[in-house]
Design a protein around this motif. Structure first.
Motif, short mmCIF file in Angstrom:
data_model
loop_
_atom_site.label_atom_id
_atom_site.label_comp_id
_atom_site.label_asym_id
_atom_site.label_seq_id
_atom_site.Cartn_x
_atom_site.Cartn_y
_atom_site.Cartn_z
N VAL A 181 0.83 -1.20 0.00
CA VAL A 181 0.00 0.00 0.00
C VAL A 181 0.86 1.26 0.00
CG1 VAL A 181 -1.66 1.35 1.35
CG2 VAL A 181 -1.99 -1.12 1.06
N VAL A 182 1.90 1.25 0.85
CA VAL A 182 2.81 2.41 0.91
C VAL A 182 3.47 2.62 -0.44
CG1 VAL A 182 4.93 3.29 1.94
CG2 VAL A 182 3.20 2.21 3.39
N TRP A 183 3.93 1.53 -1.06
CA TRP A 183 4.61 1.64 -2.36
C TRP A 183 3.65 2.19 -3.41
CZ3 TRP A 183 4.49 0.12 -7.41
CH2 TRP A 183 5.69 0.18 -8.12
N ILE A 184 2.41 1.69 -3.43
CA ILE A 184 1.43 2.13 -4.43
C ILE A 184 1.07 3.60 -4.22
CG2 ILE A 184 -0.95 1.84 -5.20
CD1 ILE A 184 -0.62 -1.17 -4.61
N VAL A 185 0.91 4.00 -2.95
CA VAL A 185 0.59 5.40 -2.66
C VAL A 185 1.72 6.31 -3.12
CG1 VAL A 185 0.23 7.08 -0.82
CG2 VAL A 185 -0.99 4.89 -0.76
N ARG A 186 2.96 5.94 -2.83
CA ARG A 186 4.11 6.74 -3.28
C ARG A 186 4.16 6.81 -4.80
NH1 ARG A 186 9.07 4.68 0.67
NH2 ARG A 186 8.35 5.75 2.57
N TYR A 187 3.86 5.70 -5.44
CA TYR A 187 3.89 5.68 -6.91
C TYR A 187 2.81 6.58 -7.49
CZ TYR A 187 3.91 3.82 -11.67
OH TYR A 187 3.98 3.70 -13.03
N ILE A 188 1.60 6.54 -6.92
CA ILE A 188 0.49 7.35 -7.44
C ILE A 188 0.76 8.83 -7.22
CG2 ILE A 188 -1.96 7.90 -7.12
CD1 ILE A 188 -2.43 4.94 -6.49
N ARG A 189 1.33 9.18 -6.06
CA ARG A 189 1.56 10.58 -5.73
C ARG A 189 2.77 11.16 -6.47
NH1 ARG A 189 1.45 11.64 0.58
NH2 ARG A 189 1.58 13.77 -0.25
N ALA A 190 3.61 10.32 -7.03
CA ALA A 190 4.81 10.79 -7.72
C ALA A 190 4.46 11.47 -9.03
CB ALA A 190 5.76 9.62 -7.98
N THR A 191 5.36 12.33 -9.51
CA THR A 191 5.18 12.97 -10.81
C THR A 191 5.38 11.93 -11.91
OG1 THR A 191 7.53 13.52 -10.98
CG2 THR A 191 6.10 15.13 -9.88
N PRO A 192 4.90 12.21 -13.13
CA PRO A 192 5.10 11.25 -14.23
C PRO A 192 6.56 10.87 -14.43
CG PRO A 192 3.49 12.91 -14.86
CD PRO A 192 4.04 13.34 -13.54
N MET A 193 7.48 11.84 -14.32
CA MET A 193 8.89 11.53 -14.49
C MET A 193 9.39 10.63 -13.36
SD MET A 193 10.60 15.06 -15.93
CE MET A 193 12.24 14.34 -15.90
N LYS A 194 8.94 10.89 -12.14
CA LYS A 194 9.35 10.07 -11.01
C LYS A 194 8.81 8.64 -11.14
CE LYS A 194 11.15 9.61 -6.80
NZ LYS A 194 10.67 10.45 -5.68
N ARG A 195 7.59 8.50 -11.66
CA ARG A 195 7.02 7.16 -11.85
C ARG A 195 7.87 6.35 -12.83
NH1 ARG A 195 0.74 8.89 -12.81
NH2 ARG A 195 0.42 9.92 -10.78
N ALA A 196 8.29 7.01 -13.91
CA ALA A 196 9.14 6.32 -14.88
C ALA A 196 10.45 5.89 -14.23
CB ALA A 196 9.41 7.23 -16.07
N SER A 197 10.98 6.72 -13.33
CA SER A 197 12.21 6.37 -12.64
C SER A 197 11.98 5.23 -11.66
CB SER A 197 12.76 7.60 -11.90
OG SER A 197 13.12 8.62 -12.80
N ILE A 198 10.81 5.18 -11.01
CA ILE A 198 10.50 4.07 -10.10
C ILE A 198 10.47 2.75 -10.87
CG2 ILE A 198 8.70 3.07 -8.65
CD1 ILE A 198 7.98 5.92 -7.78
N ARG A 199 9.84 2.77 -12.05
CA ARG A 199 9.82 1.55 -12.88
C ARG A 199 11.22 1.17 -13.32
NH1 ARG A 199 5.37 4.45 -15.05
NH2 ARG A 199 6.59 5.00 -16.92
N GLN A 200 12.02 2.18 -13.62
CA GLN A 200 13.40 1.93 -14.01
C GLN A 200 14.18 1.30 -12.85
OE1 GLN A 200 15.76 5.43 -14.72
NE2 GLN A 200 17.09 4.39 -16.20
#
Length: 475
Positions: A27-46
């Motif tokens: 849940v914490v990981w998903i919340v952080r991912y949703i709240r992140a900017t589009p560029m940050k989300r791409a970096s999380i996937r990376q």
């Protein structure tokens, strides 16, 4: 038997606790991912991809080592002494952190897998991690820091919103981010001056605006800009910041000469009384204060004040004399003002000797350059060493995508670093100047309050000095 049954009885609770921890983490990981900017989300996937593929990638990139020595447990298991031990493949452990531009990867070194091996593997890692580039730097004994950028930070314009809070560390200049997205900060303690060069419209004035906006909330810093592009304070790029300055000068050579003479007089007065007032011979040993502030002197289009006027008519001769005297006065401030709390920033398009006299330019230990058209201008701004680093030369920054990108020498290591400097919108600068206008204090009056004497009286007590600053001792 009862103990065994009891242990099995706790098994459902242990499984439930493990599932609960996993669910909370998810849940914490998903919340952080949703709240992140589009560029940050791409970096999380990376970052996930880097971790998942590392065990297979490391041996292929030459970043693993084979350990043929059996472990302690393997030796205990080998009771007959005949069983062959299977060698282990050791791989550096990674810690991956995503950010807006890519990932920060920290790894431990192994025997024969150290800093140099990681540097050699950097191009392969960049391809595998889908990065524009990967840099490798030491991160302490036995550790390396790899910076992989997915998007080139140099071509991503950034905007700076001043906080309005005093800087945590005085004279710390947060310039921008380098080509790996890493913040670049420069300490200006004990620095007499900084030269800034570059083509018009490429970010020189914006760089100064950010510096003033970041430092303006501190009462221990006072500003006195010289702007050679305008005639009046309400004009030009510094107009919004004028409320936070204790004096301002436009392109009038006579007015500039008068103000520079006053600053030199203040410099001499501080030299006379600093030991008695501060108890030290160098202001930086105690740092700037509200009563003894650091005086920052940005001089935009500084060639206006030093221009060599040609002609034999009285007016031209007078302008030439003023320009020569201005150069002498600025030389005084740069050569002798460092330990007394003066920081001079000559800014011009080409920092060649005709724009900034070499006896001023060569005293300034830090130089930045935005885009330049010629190698001569690049060398004048950054020194001869820039010829050895052609990829970092500011002549490569003439593309509009590089507006706001500067080059400076890399502190603490060889070479040069390219920096994306942020843009400060005019409304932000005006807001900061208005909010901090009450912090403006005239350093001349402050010194008089501290000593009970006028600046002129103190300056007269200063001994004669040669051109390099030391006192002339009586024979």
């Amino acid at each position: 038997m009862e103990d065994l049954n009891g242990a099995f009885g706790y098994a459902p609770y242990a499984v439930g606790l493990g599932l609960a921890v996993f669910v909370i983490w998810s849940v914490v990981w998903i919340v952080r991912y949703i709240r992140a900017t589009p560029m940050k989300r791409a970096s999380i996937r990376q970052a996930v991809r880097v971790r998942r593929t590392w065990k297979r990638l490391a041996p292929m990139a030459g970043l693993s080592v084979t350990d043929k020595t059996p472990t302690f447990m393997a030796e205990l298991a080998n009771t007959d002494g005949k069983k062959q031990h299977k060698p282990r493949v050791l791989i550096p452990v990674l810690k991956v952190t995503p950010d807006e531009f890519g990932v920060m990867v920290r790894a431990n070194c192994l025997p024969k897998v150290g800093l140099e091996e990681f540097k050699k593997a950097a191009p392969y890692l960049a391809d595998a991690w889908r990065c524009t580039r990967v840099s490798v730097l030491p991160d302490g004994p036995g550790k390396v820091l790899m910076r992989g950028v997915r998007v080139d930070p140099l071509i991503v314009p950034t905007e700076h919103v001043p906080t309005g809070r005093p800087p945590k560390e005085l004279a710390k200049w947060e310039v921008g981010v380098d080509e790996y997205g890493t913040p670049v900060t420069v300490s200006l303690k004990d620095v007499p001056g900084i030269t800034v060069g570059g083509l018009p419209g490429y970010g020189k004035t914006s760089l100064m605006n950010k510096l003033i906006c970041d430092w303006a909330p501190s009462p221990a810093i006072q500003f006195v800009p010289f702007d050679g592009k305008v005639s009046r304070a309400r004009e030009g790029d510094y107009a919004d910041l004028v409320p936070r300055t204790f004096a301002f000068c436009g392109d009038d050579l006579e007015a500039a000469n008068k103000l520079l003479k006053r600053l030199v007089e203040l410099r001499r007065a501080r030299s006379t009384c600093m030991k008695d007032v501060l108890g030290v011979k160098n202001m930086w040993h105690v740092g700037p204060s509200e009563m003894w502030p650091l005086i920052v002197i940005p001089m935009d289009e500084v060639h206006t004040f030093f221009r060599d006027h040609k002609g034999s008519d009285p007016k031209t001769k007078r302008l030439a004399a003023l320009a020569a005297d201005n150069a002498r006065l600025v030389e005084d401030l740069t050569k002798k003002g460092r330990s007394l709390g003066f920081l001079t920033l000559p800014i011009t398009q080409k920092t060649t000797g005709d724009a900034i006299p070499t006896f001023i330019r060569d005293v300034c230990p830090i130089g930045l350059s935005f885009a330049q058209k010629t190698a001569e201008a690049a060398v004048a701004a950054l020194g001869e060493d820039i010829r050895q680093w052609p990829d970092a030369s500011p002549i490569n920054l003439q593309d509009p995508a590089y507006v706001g990108v500067a080059v400076m020498s890399a502190q603490g290591r060889p070479g040069f670093v390219r920096i994306r400097t942020p843009y400060v919108p005019d409304e932000y600068a005006a807001r900061i100047a208005e909010q901090t206008a009450h912090l403006v204090r005239d350093p001349f009056k402050l010194l008089e309050e501290l000593t009970g004497q006028t600046v002129a009286e103190l300056a007269k007590q200063a001994p004669d000095e040669d051109e390099d600053g030391p006192e002339l001792l009586a024979a």
